[in-house]
Structure formats: C-alpha cells, structure tokens
Design an enzyme around this catalytic site. Sequence first.
Site: not given
Length: 400
Positions: A209-212, A277
């Site tokens: 995943g990512n930090h969005s 994102a």
Amino acid sequence: MSVKDKNIIIGVSGGIAAYKIPLLVRMLKKAGANVQVLMTPAAHDFVTPVTLSTLSGRPVLIDFIKDDTGSWNNHVLLALWADLMVFAPVTANTLAKMAHGQADNFLLAVYMSAKCPVMIAPAMDLDMYAHPTTKANLEKLQTYGYDIIPATEGELASGLTGYGRMEEPEHIFAHINDFFKKKTELTGKKVLVTAGPTYESIDPVRFIGNHSSGKMGIAIAEEAAARGADVVLVLGPTHLQATHPNIQTIKVQNAAQMYDAVHKEFDTADITVMAAAVADFTPEQTTGQKIKKSGDAMTLKLKATKDILASLGQKKSDNRILIGFAMETENEKANALKKLQKKNLDFIVLNSLREKNAGFKHDTNKVSILTKSGDIIDYPLKTKKEVAGDIFDLVHKLKV
Ligand code: CTP
C-alpha cells in the site's frame, strides 16, 4: 446565484470587533438578504441590539426566553430557516464551545441545531489566537467542513500588533457573496474523483500500500458537491469518508478495481480529478493462504498495474476536463510536466514530499498547478479544502 433572498444568521459574540458588524448587516440587507442577528450575552456590551435590529429589520435574539410570559425563541426552527450561519466575530471562548458542542446560550443552541453551512470569522488578541487550544479548535471545526475566514494582522484592542483582527466586513461580505455564487457553479455537471491509496494483496494478511489518507481527494469531492455538482467518489481503503449528500461513494481496494469503477463512470463525467495514489505494481499472484516464513529471504514478483489516468487521457474528448496529480520527490516540475503531456491532461496538481506540512496525511497542502497551455501557478501552504477550491476556481477560469 447571489445573497438576494437568502436567509442568513449572523452570530455575534463578545469581542470588540462586534462594533463592525452593523456594516456587514447593512451590506447584506442592501444586497437583498434576509438577516437575523443573534448575540451572546457578552456581545451586548460591544454593540447595541437596537442598532442591529434596526439595520436587519428583525429583533436581535439573545435569550431562550422571550419575555415574562415564558414564551421562548425556537432555536430549532430558526436553525432550519437559515441558508447560512456566519459567526463574526468569534471569540476564543465561543470558538471553544463550538468545537466541544457546548450550548449554554441561545446562539450556540441555534448553531447546534443548524444543518446549513457555517462560516467563522475569529477575532481575539494575538496570544489567544496563537494559543494551541485555539488552533486545535479551529482545525477541528474545519474538519466539519466549516469555512474559516482567518483573522488578519494589525493593531489589536490590547495595543499590541499581530494576528487576531477580524477580517474587515467588506471582505466577509465578499466571502459570503462568493459562497452563494459558487454554490451553483457546477450544477448539472458530473464530477468524478478518485481518492486514497490502493492495497494490492499479497496473501489474505498482507498487502502493498502507500501512505495516502484520502484527505485531498475527499476535500475535492466535497468542494465539487458544495458547488452544485453530482459527484462520484471512487475511494480506496481509508477510514475517512465524504459526508455531502450529493456524493456517491464507490469503495474499492486495489488498482484493478479502481480502474473498472472509474471507467464505468468516466464517459458521463464532465470533470474527472484523479487524486488517488494508485499502486504502480501489484503482486503477480495473490496466494489464498498466508505465506509461511521460510529461509532468510523472500522474493515477491510484481507486475505493472494499468495506468488509469493515462487510459482516460487516451479516451478523453475535448469537452471533458481531466485533472491529474503528481507526487514527486525530485525534479518536481519537470516530472509533472512530463506526466501532464504523456497522460493528455488539462492540468496537473503537483505536490512535493519535500514541503513541510504538505502531502500525505496532513490537513494542509502546498501545490503548484501546471496547465496544458504552459502556465505554472505556485500556491502557498493552504488547507486541503482551500486547495480543492483553487482547483475548481481554475477550472472555472479556464472554462475548460
Ligand atoms: N495514476 C493512475 N494509475 C496508476 C498510477 C497513477 O491513474 N496506475 C494517476 C494518479 O492518480 C495521479 C497520476 O496518475 O493522478 C500521477 O501519479 P504518480 O504516482 O505521481 O505518477 P506515476 O504516473 O505513477 O509515475 P511515477 O510513479 O513514476 O512517478
């Protein structure tokens, strides 16, 4: 749309800036608004109810109980009557009560019963304005979608100079006017927005995943809805959600689901803003069972996801607006320009991870917008709500 025939409540609390409110009431009345002034008991010491009731053409209300007969002012009906509530000036005390749901006077009881949009113009001495509690209260109220009209810098009643002066009545009036004008700017338009991260499953337990957080995209969806659009929000995994009734949210988990959801909606969308994102790579295989630990290392094979925005750019006709985001850590503008051209966008909103208080998870953002006609506009650090406003102001200006 203008302020004409709009029902506006002006809530006055007890600060010296209250002496400027008669001017605001006069301007609104001249422009054709119906104005109801409410005061906290302390405001009474700074401006007379007689002045405000004469200018507004309605009795100023301060107390729950009307007179000796025991009849009462109906705070609930009054709240439902309002198209907009404007709190000006707002003292640190009233602000704190608003942030914590304390309804110990008539004005606050109306506020707690209101469903309409709320504007807040704080006014207090500089140290009170700079106090962490005031800041936290303002931030909290902002998360409810309220419009904060920040205090300005200048001479204060204490004799000190700094931030804390209520914005001038002319500017508050312009702000109110603008609000009603923009309310119908996107009426009849469909706006498609993506927000949040994507989670690409590795196995039933893990993902890439990512930090969005989705805050920026949700703010864009809320702003479009506030301007009258019918909004479809394709939202990746986040605990946050949109609240405006004109927003239909489609929840997705991964890039492939986002691709499908976006393509289903795109053909009927007038404006598309891709703030999500999206993962560029996804595991080649997702295992049905949890991958067990074995050995000292592990290799995960990834394959590229489809670039949703680029696929929309290929499909896009001239009368549709396509806006992308670029998240960069170096050579920001050059990279954003490449994406703008490659993905056939009308404009691209660039945020850099190098800026303080901007980007993932923050409530503020600092962006530059690059347009297809070669303009580059650099904006200062703003709330994500304000950035969303700038995006639609530019759409409006470019008449794209
Ligand atoms: N985007 C998309 N589909 C993808 C990847 C990105 O639609 N698979 C969109 C994003 O929503 C954003 C824009 O493309 O609006 C740019 O995303 P960004 O991650 O900054 O750039 P990439 O094109 O992925 O390029 P890179 O990761 O190399 O910077």
